[in-house]
Design an enzyme around this catalytic site. Structure first.
Site, PDB file in Angstrom:
ATOM      1  N   LYS A   6       3.098   6.585   5.198  1.00 44.21           N
ATOM      2  CA  LYS A   6       2.232   5.527   4.695  1.00 44.21           C
ATOM      3  C   LYS A   6       2.756   4.146   5.055  1.00 44.21           C
ATOM      4  CE  LYS A   6      -1.439   4.317   2.615  1.00 44.21           C
ATOM      5  NZ  LYS A   6      -1.467   3.206   3.585  1.00 44.21           N
TER       6      LYS A   6
ATOM      7  N   SER B  33       0.796  -1.235   0.000  1.00 38.96           N
ATOM      8  CA  SER B  33       0.000   0.000   0.000  1.00 38.96           C
ATOM      9  C   SER B  33       0.825   1.280   0.000  1.00 38.96           C
ATOM     10  CB  SER B  33      -0.954   0.005   1.200  1.00 38.96           C
ATOM     11  OG  SER B  33      -2.046  -0.846   0.953  1.00 38.96           O
TER      12      SER B  33
ATOM     13  N   SER C 141      -6.005   3.396   4.366  1.00 43.37           N
ATOM     14  CA  SER C 141      -5.382   2.602   3.299  1.00 43.37           C
ATOM     15  C   SER C 141      -6.423   1.713   2.618  1.00 43.37           C
ATOM     16  CB  SER C 141      -4.233   1.747   3.855  1.00 43.37           C
ATOM     17  OG  SER C 141      -3.407   1.287   2.804  1.00 43.37           O
TER      18      SER C 141
ATOM     19  N   LYS D 279      -0.224   3.692  -2.623  1.00 45.21           N
ATOM     20  CA  LYS D 279      -1.265   4.721  -2.491  1.00 45.21           C
ATOM     21  C   LYS D 279      -0.677   6.122  -2.370  1.00 45.21           C
ATOM     22  CE  LYS D 279      -4.820   1.669  -0.558  1.00 45.21           C
ATOM     23  NZ  LYS D 279      -4.077   0.433  -0.234  1.00 45.21           N
TER      24      LYS D 279
END
Length: 464
Positions: free
Chosen positions: A220, A57, A117, A60
């Protein structure tokens, strides 16, 4: 008999443990790490930083970077109602729980992607901007190349494991730094412990590190079985800021501990004082859907109406129509002072905007032009009062308006020479004006700016 059964059971048990151990080893993700001084980009530590691995992720960050770019350039707004496609609704967890056909504002999809997420939200963002997952992935790859992420290939907007969807610790660190400096007005999203995502409150997947490490404010997390536990983290202490990236963590707890150690290392190795060297935004490319055409103002756009960068159109005649730019919603506070670092960033952006103009043939004096209808005026009449102005945009803060004026002034020095930069506050936002021009001068400036793809309109003495 019992002895033989006991021995058989022990053999089965040992074999089972061996099988489980081999299975764990088989899926264990490789470790990679990188630490930089965020202010300068200097590498303070790296290990396997250029090994192509599954980003999970962390992907993202690029999805959100493209979304921020699309909002800033008017392709879509934060309040656009996005209809959720079936492909997004069917994404596996982590997800927001969106239903096919449901309508939700883009701002909530951004929050869900950044904080929770959510895979369904990320896919919905990509389809809303580019029309399909594949087209959005192509745009992600174009943007990655423009940012210098040379060993990254995206196949989707969410980061779930897919063949060929790979990146490196170095590339994700580069991306994290660009998110921080290119779109500071959105960076606060990554430090929110929770946020409302339109249909429910969602918690931050990185809240444990945010709560436990002093100065941590993003960025993140990511996890898949193939990737392991990944994290790009940033922390600020005093005048120092460090970004640390880990791929292949054995667990989220192990990953957080390792990132904390790397951040400590970064603060120990980085100088107390250092001039901020902004990474420099890439030139805006935008959507490439549809056939390239020229709109009524002579600006190159695609069939969807999105302006394409890197193309210059020679225009002629007086400015007859120019739509007022709409304000761009930003949640950042109003900043009234322009720092030296902001000026340097504006200079870099203005230079990048001038690349397209640099390839235009040198303009000859009007009498040497073979076709009068394509004439570009290089001198203006001094007749008439200097009571006209040129508006180059409306912005949500005085700071953004001042920054835009500086960029435009550097991009078009000739026709704006002698004018004064002025920010005018209105109920709708902050208008960026160049004042003190004659009517001919304002007309010339607007035509030259439009030929470079910059929207503007003239403002007369009465303010019309």
């Amino acid at each position: 008999m019992a002895s033989r059964l006991g021995k058989h059971a022990r053999i089965v048990l040992i074999a089972s443990f061996a099988w489980i151990f081999c299975g764990v080893v088989a899926v264990a993700a490789p470790y990679a790490a990188m630490v930089i001084d965020a202010r300068t980009g200097e590498v303070l530590h790296s290990r396997n930083a250029d090994t192509r691995l599954h980003p999970a992720s962390l992907t993202k960050m690029m999805t959100l970077y493209v979304a921020f770019e699309a909002v800033e350039n008017g392709e879509i707004s934060l309040d656009t109602m996005v209809t959720i496609p079936r492909v997004a609704a069917n994404e596996p967890p982590s997800k927001l729980g969106l239903r096919a056909g449901q309508k939700i504002k883009l701002r909530y999809l951004i929050r869900a992607s950044a904080v929770k997420s959510a895979n369904d939200a990320a896919t919905a963002i990509g389809v809303a901007i580019e029309g399909s997952e594949a087209a959005f992935a192509r745009r992600m790859n174009r943007t990655a190349q423009a940012l210098g992420m040379t060993r990254t290939t995206f196949r989707n907007a969410h980061g779930l494991t897919e063949s060929g969807h790979m990146s490196t610790a170095r590339d994700m660190t580069i991306l994290g730094r660009h998110v921080l400096y290119d779109y500071p007005q959105y960076y606060n999203l990554f430090s929110r412990r929770s946020t409302h995502a339109g249909i429910k409150e969602v918690a931050n997947t990185n809240r444990r590190l945010l709560n436990s490490y002093r100065g941590a404010d993003g960025i993140k997390t990511g996890y898949t079985r193939a990737a392991g536990s990944n994290l790009v983290a940033s922390a600020e202490r005093g005048s120092e800021r460090v970004i640390a990236t880990v791929f292949g963590g054995q667990s989220s707890a192990w990953r957080n501990q390792r990132v904390a150690e790397l951040l400590d290392m970064g603060f120990e190795r980085s100088p107390t004082r250092a001039a901020i060297r902004h990474p420099g935004r890439p030139a805006y490319i935008g959507s490439q859907r549809g056939t390239v055409v020229a709109n009524a103002d002579g600006v190159v756009v695609n069939r969807g109406g999105t302006r394409l960068a890197g193309r210059t159109i020679r225009v002629s005649g007086a400015v007859t129509r120019s739509l007022r730019p709409t304000g761009r919603p930003v949640e950042a506070p109003d900043i009234l002072l322009v720092s030296q670092s902001d000026i340097l960033k504006a200079v870099e952006e203005a230079q990048s905007l001038s690349i397209a103009a640099a390839v235009t043939p040198e303009v000859r004096p009007p009498e040497a032009q073979p076709a009068p209808e394509q004439e570009i005026v290089t001198r203006v009449s001094t007749s008439g009062g200097r009571h006209w102005a040129v508006n180059v945009g409306r912005y949500p803060s005085k700071f953004r308006a001042q920054q835009s004026l500086l960029q435009v002034a550097l991009m078009e020095m000739g026709s704006l020479n002698g004018s004064t930069r002025k920010v005018v506050k209105s109920p709708q936002g902050f208008d960026a004006h160049f004042v003190g021009l004659t009517r001919e001068g304002a007309d010339l400036a607007c035509r030259r700016l439009q030929s470079r793809g910059k929207t503007c309109f003239m403002v007369g003495p009465a303010g019309g």
